[in-house]
Design an enzyme around this catalytic site. Structure first.
Site, PDB file in Angstrom:
ATOM      1  CG  HIS A  13      27.003  -1.634 -39.801  1.00  0.00           C
ATOM      2  ND1 HIS A  13      27.099  -0.360 -39.267  1.00  0.00           N
ATOM      3  CD2 HIS A  13      27.575  -2.457 -38.883  1.00  0.00           C
ATOM      4  CE1 HIS A  13      27.711  -0.417 -38.089  1.00  0.00           C
ATOM      5  NE2 HIS A  13      27.998  -1.672 -37.834  1.00  0.00           N
ATOM      6  CG  ASP A  58       5.901  -1.581 -24.091  1.00  0.00           C
ATOM      7  OD1 ASP A  58       5.251  -2.307 -24.874  1.00  0.00           O
ATOM      8  OD2 ASP A  58       5.451  -1.190 -23.004  1.00  0.00           O
TER       9      ASP A  58
END
Length: 470
Positions: A173, A390
């Site tokens: 992060h 995808d």
């Protein structure tokens, strides 16, 4: 690394490296440095074999590794490591430290494990709560970002299920926020769809770090020892559930929040106000108790000039709205939504720059307990393109997260799988508070009942559609 659970069998772990590039060093900016004591971002996607073209797991692993290497060429900082340099005065005394990313191409970790007997349905429908096994789909557990000195800044785990697989990422992060995370994940998927080869991305990351007034000099933290500004919290006790909000229920909620002719309360502010009210009521706090609603505000578009939406780094800042439990519950939803709206409206370029300037004058590393015990912390975004990831084998059936940065009162937003303005809420609450929320009439009238049955129907419908088109 892989879970030690007897259901999980480690297959392999390797380091995936990008093609060689010149070595560079990237100074951490203020919004990066404040994250050092938080956990790695842990988000992942669930895929079903029934919705995929015929592929062996070897095909999947090979495509993921090849495309990850190509993706790291675009996101080169993720293949590096954090480094610390000491600052010394004229007498040689250590006066602080500088932190940066050594972009040297060391690579990201890729692990393949098999979860014996665990199915896609087990992940989605095993109970009202998110099953604890999901935490084992992610490496590193509750590792803090400072550990990126010795650990890869990106670690991927492919968990092979009986009828599908889960692709989980641990993403440091201090390197980037949620926008950066999903920018990377979508780019990785885009490359995989192209067969894993290098392609020109539809959205390329912008790596130049943002510093106030374009001050590019490294920021000195007036700290000499890591344990003085990092902290490792034990895993708190909480229940975790996914609640679904349809586009229609959100539209009705917005109409209620914009009472008496108001039109400025947004969909998201309406949902934030609902959650703040209902979780506060579930906690059964005394009327005089001070409470907060904290929102992880995205700053890219708020700055003047605005940062690119493809800025790769941290540009998020928590903003809080405060009142008492009694005041919040004595008023209606619109009152709470107006409080949230007014606080968001004040979060302008000028406010952001003043906050960063104040932090730069006295740097501090935020810790997980910064929000306080009576806060509702709202993170994530329904705008992130989660279901657009995808990899060449179809749309994911669900998104889930690991144990990182979770505590009582943490809520994470996701877009709903069906799109069209729907959203999912990942809510973490202590067990008695979750039971009270499940019985809260105002809340349960808005969520789609019951979540598990609706997801199962959607999932089964997708399976039927896929088999008919095959």
């Amino acid at each position: 690394m892989a879970s030690s659970s007897p259901f999980f069998h480690h297959v392999s772990t390797c380091i995936v490296k990008p093609p060689p590039q010149p070595r560079t060093q990237l100074n951490l900016a203020p919004f990066d440095l404040i994250m050092l004591s938080f956990h790695y971002i842990q988000k992942g996607l669930l895929f079903s074999n029934r919705l995929m073209p015929p592929l062996t797991i070897a095909d999947v692993v090979d495509r993921l590794k090849t495309s990850l290497s190509a993706a790291l060429a675009h996101f080169y900082p993720l293949a590096g490591r954090l480094v610390t340099e000491e600052a010394r005065d004229e007498k040689g005394n250590v006066t602080g430290i500088y932190l940066s990313i050594d972009c040297d191409g060391q690579g990201a970790e890729f692990t393949h494990v098999v979860a014996d007997g665990i199915t896609v349905s087990d992940v989605l429908f095993s109970s009202t709560d998110v099953p604890s096994v999901v935490n084992s789909f992610f490496p590193y557990g509750r590792t803090i970002n400072y550990d990126g000195h010795v650990l890869p800044l990106l670690a991927v785990q492919l968990t092979e299920l009986a009828d599908g697989f889960f692709l989980g990422c641990c993403f440091n992060h201090a390197v980037g926020d949620g926008v950066s995370y999903w920018l990377f994940f979508n780019a990785w998927a885009e490359i995989a769809r192209a067969g894993g080869v290098a392609v020109e991305l539809s959205r390329s990351p912008v790596h130049d770090r943002w510093f106030i007034d374009d001050q590019k000099a490294p920021i000195k933290l007036p700290i000499t020892e890591a344990d003085k500004f990092t902290e490792r919290f034990p895993t708190p006790l909480y229940r975790e559930r996914i609640f679904h909000l349809s586009a229609g229920s959100i539209a009705r909620l917005k109409a209620i929040a914009n009472h008496d002719g108001m039109t400025f309360i947004s969909f998201l502010q309406s949902v934030c106000a609902l959650l703040w009210r209902c979780i506060t009521r579930a906690r059964r706090l005394p009327a005089e108790q001070n409470i907060r609603c904290s929102v992880a505000a995205q700053n890219r578009a708020r700055l003047n000039p605005p940062l690119s939406p493809d800025y790769f780094g941290n540009c998020v800042y928590p903003i809080s709205t405060a009142t008492t439990a009694g005041e919040l519950l004595a008023h209606n939803l619109g009152w709470a939504a107006r409080l949230v709206h007014e606080r968001v409206a004040r979060h302008t370029d000028d406010a952001i720059r003043k906050a960063v300037a104040a932090w730069s004058a006295a740097p501090v590393i935020y810790k997980l307990n910064v929000h306080g015990p009576f806060t509702v912390m709202l993170a994530g975004s329904p705008r992130f393109d989660v279901y657009g990831c995808d990899f060449g084998w179809g749309k994911p059936v669900a998104a889930r997260s690991g144990a990182a940065d979770k505590f009582d009162g943490k809520v994470t937003f996701y877009g709903g799988r069906e799109g069209a303005g729907s959203m999912d809420l990942e809510i973490c609450l202590e067990p008695p508070f979750m039971r009270a929320l499940e019985e809260d009439e105002e809340f349960m009238n808005v969520v789609s009942p019951p979540l598990e049955l609706q997801e199962m129907d959607d999932f089964r419908h997708a399976l039927v559609e896929n088999s008919q088109s095959s």
